[in-house]
Design an enzyme around this catalytic site. Structure first.
Site, PDB file in Angstrom:
ATOM      1  N   LEU A   1       0.825  -1.203   0.000  1.00 33.77           N
ATOM      2  CA  LEU A   1       0.000   0.000   0.000  1.00 33.77           C
ATOM      3  C   LEU A   1       0.862   1.257   0.000  1.00 33.77           C
ATOM      4  O   LEU A   1       1.909   1.320   0.659  1.00 33.77           O
ATOM      5  CB  LEU A   1      -0.917   0.008   1.222  1.00 33.77           C
ATOM      6  CG  LEU A   1      -1.882  -1.180   1.351  1.00 33.77           C
ATOM      7  CD1 LEU A   1      -2.807  -0.980   2.538  1.00 33.77           C
ATOM      8  CD2 LEU A   1      -2.674  -1.386   0.066  1.00 33.77           C
TER       9      LEU A   1
ATOM     10  N   GLY B   1       1.570  -9.279   6.128  1.00 31.92           N
ATOM     11  CA  GLY B   1       2.027  -8.555   7.311  1.00 31.92           C
ATOM     12  C   GLY B   1       2.067  -7.066   7.014  1.00 31.92           C
ATOM     13  O   GLY B   1       2.316  -6.659   5.875  1.00 31.92           O
ATOM     14  N   GLY B   2       1.830  -6.242   8.041  1.00 31.60           N
ATOM     15  CA  GLY B   2       1.852  -4.801   7.820  1.00 31.60           C
ATOM     16  C   GLY B   2       0.843  -4.404   6.769  1.00 31.60           C
ATOM     17  O   GLY B   2      -0.345  -4.726   6.856  1.00 31.60           O
ATOM     18  N   ASP B   3       1.333  -3.694   5.715  1.00 33.82           N
ATOM     19  CA  ASP B   3       0.442  -3.276   4.628  1.00 33.82           C
ATOM     20  C   ASP B   3       0.750  -4.028   3.339  1.00 33.82           C
ATOM     21  O   ASP B   3       0.519  -3.527   2.244  1.00 33.82           O
ATOM     22  CB  ASP B   3       0.556  -1.763   4.403  1.00 33.82           C
ATOM     23  CG  ASP B   3       1.974  -1.348   4.014  1.00 33.82           C
ATOM     24  OD1 ASP B   3       2.897  -2.171   4.162  1.00 33.82           O
ATOM     25  OD2 ASP B   3       2.154  -0.206   3.553  1.00 33.82           O
ATOM     26  N   GLU B   4       1.237  -5.270   3.464  1.00 29.80           N
ATOM     27  CA  GLU B   4       1.561  -6.089   2.291  1.00 29.80           C
ATOM     28  C   GLU B   4       0.559  -7.231   2.137  1.00 29.80           C
ATOM     29  O   GLU B   4       0.234  -7.923   3.110  1.00 29.80           O
ATOM     30  CB  GLU B   4       2.980  -6.648   2.409  1.00 29.80           C
ATOM     31  CG  GLU B   4       4.056  -5.567   2.391  1.00 29.80           C
ATOM     32  CD  GLU B   4       5.447  -6.167   2.479  1.00 29.80           C
ATOM     33  OE1 GLU B   4       5.581  -7.315   2.976  1.00 29.80           O
ATOM     34  OE2 GLU B   4       6.404  -5.502   2.058  1.00 29.80           O
TER      35      GLU B   4
END
Length: 245
Positions: free
Chosen positions: A125, A165-168
């Site tokens: 993102l 994970g995170g924005d992936e």
């Protein structure tokens, strides 16, 4: 009658009487003695309905085995459910990295065996960090949920969607050529750019950079993930140049 004869007569009568007298032991040994029907094997009065001890124990053991089997089946079902939930991202309710790596390994094996074409799309993102910094992590969570919903609307039941994970995020699409994969990547970028999320009365939006890589017969999961990741960074650099103009 002479005395001696009298004694002999009494002795004879006594002998006859003694011959007819039978001890209890003799009666038990006499095979000709008749017993009342069923007297030897009939259970005591009032115990006709009682279950023999051995049969009762066997019935108890069978019931215990049945109970343990039911408990084992329930435990296995619970363990399977827990194992499944361990591979689900609790925020977005799609696969997490662990679940995705398992599915990617299966996808590679299937593609190698049957020669089926498939592509891995890797998404990162754009502008997500600024959402977290300005509006807090709860706002970021709302954006992640919205993106996950967009991805789920653009896949088929056979495709695989995950938050790494995170924005992936990552998606495996089946029956895709290189051109199909690139077209799908641009479509997802546009769909995410149009998506908004609302948190505390604020409307939030982000962009996305999507890289694509085909699944090759000799690939290991790390190979195709690395190619898709590098393609994503190339795409992010392209988008950055365009947005800076």
């Amino acid at each position: 009658m002479p005395k001696g004869e009298t004694r002999r007569g009494r002795g004879a009568k006594s002998g006859i009487a003694s011959a007819h007298a039978r001890s209890p032991a003799d009666e038990r040994r006499d095979p000709t003695r008749m017993e009342p029907p069923g007297s030897r094997f009939a259970p005591p009065e009032g115990k006709l309905d009682e279950v023999p001890p051995r049969r009762s124990v066997a019935m108890q053991l069978a019931a215990e085995v049945d109970r343990l089997e039911r408990e084992l089946a329930a435990a296995r079902t619970q363990m399977a459910a827990l194992a499944t939930r361990a591979e689900i991202d609790p925020l977005t309710d799609i696969l997490n990295r662990q679940g995705f790596e398992r599915e990617l390994k299966r996808s590679l094996a299937h593609a190698k065996r049957y020669g089926t074409s498939a592509a891995l799309l890797y998404l990162d993102l754009d502008g997500f960090k600024s959402v977290n910094d300005r509006h807090g992590h709860a706002a970021g969570d709302a954006v992640l949920k919205a993106v996950a919903m967009v991805l789920m609307r653009h896949v088929r039941t056979s495709d695989v969607v995950a938050r790494l994970g995170g924005d992936e995020f990552a998606v495996v699409f089946w029956h895709m050529t290189e051109a199909d994969a690139q077209s799908k990547a641009r479509l997802l970028e546009a769909a995410i750019a149009r998506t908004t999320a609302t948190h505390a009365g604020v409307t939030l939006s982000v962009g996305a950079s999507v890289g694509a890589a085909l699944l090759l017969p000799l690939d290991q999961p790390a190979d195709v993930l690395d190619r898709a990741d590098r393609a994503m960074y190339v795409r992010k650099a392209q988008r950055s140049v365009v947005s800076s103009r």
